[in-house]
Enzyme design. Sequence first.
Site, short mmCIF file in Angstrom:
data_model
loop_
_atom_site.label_atom_id
_atom_site.label_comp_id
_atom_site.label_asym_id
_atom_site.label_seq_id
_atom_site.Cartn_x
_atom_site.Cartn_y
_atom_site.Cartn_z
N ASP A 122 50.25 -96.36 -46.67
CA ASP A 122 51.66 -95.96 -46.76
C ASP A 122 52.51 -97.22 -46.75
O ASP A 122 52.14 -98.23 -46.14
CB ASP A 122 52.05 -95.07 -45.58
N ASP A 141 52.69 -89.10 -51.58
CA ASP A 141 53.56 -88.23 -50.77
C ASP A 141 54.82 -87.87 -51.55
O ASP A 141 55.29 -86.72 -51.50
CB ASP A 141 53.96 -88.93 -49.47
#
EC number: 3.4.23.36
Length: 167
Positions: A122, A141
């Site tokens: 991330d 995401d």
Amino acid sequence: MNRNLFITLLIIFNIAIDQISKVIVRMTMIKGGKGQINVIKDYFQLIWVENKGAFLGMGSEMNSTLRLIFLLILPTVVLCYVVYYIVKTKTLDKLSLIAFCCIIGGGIANVFDRIVFGEVTDFFFINLGGIFKTGIFNVADLSVTTGMVMLLFSGIFTNKKKENISA
């Protein structure tokens, strides 16, 4: 364009963009927020973290068996079903079809990370000074979230069309 080819290409596009962005992050950044990059002051930053859990790290404290079930097996089964659903359901409107492809592509990309690396890379962080703040997330995401928003809009527009027709 052939419908199944369109589905395949859109899913592959979502996976590719996510994986390319993660390779760039892994090659150019320092893990753990020590090498954060301010893209737009403190409002939009790149901060590389590895996430063993799901969205916002949920489930990262689970034991390895539960993580295997809830973060690999279950998502894979659901993704396979959604692929089956969109291939078989020829009546889906274009917006819903694109939305499902984004969700599938993002889901596959994160499952791939869990299989290959044991965690998900991330790196995006948004903080609008108390008005809006995200956890650290990635392109996959973003694909899943965009797909969900598109599905909501598609559902709203489809229901309004049905109401107008029946009125």
